[in-house]
Design an enzyme around this catalytic site. Structure first.
Site, PDB file in Angstrom:
ATOM      1  N   LEU A  29       0.818  -1.203   0.000  1.00 13.24           N
ATOM      2  CA  LEU A  29       0.000   0.000   0.000  1.00 13.24           C
ATOM      3  C   LEU A  29       0.858   1.261   0.000  1.00 13.24           C
ATOM      4  O   LEU A  29       2.063   1.218   0.283  1.00 13.24           O
ATOM      5  CB  LEU A  29      -0.909   0.024   1.228  1.00 13.24           C
ATOM      6  CG  LEU A  29      -2.063  -0.979   1.291  1.00 13.24           C
ATOM      7  CD1 LEU A  29      -2.837  -0.782   2.590  1.00 13.24           C
ATOM      8  CD2 LEU A  29      -2.985  -0.846   0.094  1.00 13.24           C
ATOM      9  N   TYR A  64      -5.927  12.510  -6.784  1.00 10.92           N
ATOM     10  CA  TYR A  64      -6.458  12.360  -5.428  1.00 10.92           C
ATOM     11  C   TYR A  64      -7.576  13.362  -5.140  1.00 10.92           C
ATOM     12  O   TYR A  64      -8.478  13.083  -4.343  1.00 10.92           O
ATOM     13  CB  TYR A  64      -5.340  12.494  -4.398  1.00 10.92           C
ATOM     14  CG  TYR A  64      -4.425  11.293  -4.345  1.00 10.92           C
ATOM     15  CD1 TYR A  64      -4.945  10.009  -4.303  1.00 10.92           C
ATOM     16  CD2 TYR A  64      -3.045  11.440  -4.339  1.00 10.92           C
ATOM     17  CE1 TYR A  64      -4.120   8.901  -4.261  1.00 10.92           C
ATOM     18  CE2 TYR A  64      -2.207  10.337  -4.291  1.00 10.92           C
ATOM     19  CZ  TYR A  64      -2.750   9.070  -4.256  1.00 10.92           C
ATOM     20  OH  TYR A  64      -1.927   7.972  -4.218  1.00 10.92           O
ATOM     21  N   ASP A  99      10.943  -0.494  -6.500  1.00 12.94           N
ATOM     22  CA  ASP A  99       9.890   0.018  -5.622  1.00 12.94           C
ATOM     23  C   ASP A  99       8.610   0.147  -6.446  1.00 12.94           C
ATOM     24  O   ASP A  99       8.414   1.129  -7.137  1.00 12.94           O
ATOM     25  CB  ASP A  99      10.344   1.368  -5.067  1.00 12.94           C
ATOM     26  CG  ASP A  99       9.274   2.092  -4.268  1.00 12.94           C
ATOM     27  OD1 ASP A  99       8.153   1.576  -4.170  1.00 12.94           O
ATOM     28  OD2 ASP A  99       9.569   3.183  -3.756  1.00 12.94           O
TER      29      ASP A  99
END
Length: 245
Positions: A29, A64, A99
Site C-alpha cells: 500500500l 487524489y 519500488d
C-alpha cells in the site's frame, strides 16, 4: 473483469536461487515502507535500486482530488513510466530492487473500475494496452509484499506529509488493500512471493538478510514475521507458508 497481470511472454528465472542479477519487486500500500526496504535490499544484495516516481508525477495530486476525472490519465501515465523503467532493468541485465512494478498498476486500475472511478471503456482500453506491452516485459524473479493495514498506511501517509497525498482517503486504501489480496493470490502462481508483516518498522538491513535466506529455500508464497528488535533476544522466526495451488 480480471486484472491483466499474467500475460508476460518473457518469464522470470524462478529456478534461480542466487540473488546476483535478480529482479526483486517490492509491493504494498501507499506508505507501506517500500522505499525504505528497497534501499536496504539494494545495499545488502549489491543490486541497483529503482524508485517509484512521485514528486515529478504530473497527475497524482489532481487524481487524489478528483479520481473519476483523472483516473484514466494517471493510469496511462504510470503504465508508460513503469514500462520504461522495466525495460531499463531488462536491458541493463544487472537485476535490481524495484519500488513497485508495472504489474501493480493493473491492481490500481482494476480497483478504480470496480469502484466506479474508471468506466468500462477506459478500463478495457487500459487492459488492451497493458497486454500489448506485456509481450515485451519480463516477470520479476521475486515479489516482496509489505503487509500493512489501511489504517496504518493512512497514518504513515499523514506522517510523511506529501502535498500530492493529502487527499488520500481511508476508503480508497481499504479498496486497494482488498485488490492487493486478489493480486497476490493470482501472481503467486507464477512468481515467488514473500509477504512481510510490516505493521511496525524493523531494522531493514537485518530484514534484508532474512529475505535473502528465505528466498534460497522458498516456493510460491511465503510469509515472514520479522522479529521485534530491541535490547533483549528475539524469539520470532521466519514462517514459511507455501500456497496450496
Amino acid at each position: 473483469m480480471t486484472t491483466p497481470i499474467l500475460n508476460s511472454s518473457v518469464p522470470g528465472n524462478i529456478q534461480k536461487k542466487s540473488l546476483e542479477g535478480t529482479h526483486i519487486a517490492i509491493s504494498g500500500l501507499i506508505g507501506a515502507g517500500k522505499t525504505t526496504l528497497a534501499v536496504a535490499l539494494g545495499k545488502v544484495l549489491n543490486l541497483p535500486t529503482y524508485f517509484e516516481e512521485v514528486i515529478d508525477n504530473l497527475y497524482l495530486q489532481d487524481f487524489y482530488k478528483d479520481p473519476k476525472k483523472y483516473g484514466f490519465q494517471l493510469q496511462i501515465y504510470l503504465l508508460n513510466s513503469r514500462f520504461q523503467q522495466q525495460q531499463q532493468i531488462i536491458w541493463q541485465a544487472r537485476g535490481g530492487v524495484q519500488d513497485r512494478t508495472i504489474y501493480e498498476d493493473s491492481v490500481f486500475a482494476k480497483m478504480l473500475n470496480e469502484s466506479g472511478l474508471l468506466d468500462d471503456r477506459d478500463y478495457n482500453t487500459y487492459c488492451k494496452l497493458f497486454q500489448n506491452l506485456s509481450n515485451f516485459m519480463r516477470r520479476p524473479d521475486l515479489i516482496i509484499h509489505l503487509d500493512v493495514s489501511p489504517e496504518k498506511s493512512l497514518e504513515r501517509i499523514k506522517l510523511r506529509n506529501r502535498d500530492c497525498e493529502k487527499d488520500v482517503s481511508l476508503e480508497y486504501l481499504q479498496n486497494l488493500y482488498n485488490a492487493y489480496h486478489e493480486f497476490l493470490q493470482d501472481i503467486s502462481r507464477y512468481i515467488p512471493v514473500i509477504r512481510i508483516n510490516w505493521s511496525e518498522f524493523v531494522d531493514p538491513e537485518q530484514l534484508a538478510q532474512m529475505i535473502k535466506a528465505e528466498y534460497e529455500s522458498m516456493r510460491f508464497m511465503n510469509q515472514i514475521n520479522p522479529p521485534t528488535f530491541g535490547n533483549g533476544p528475539t524469539t520470532n522466526k521466519i514462517i514459511s507458508t507455501p500456497k496450496d495451488l
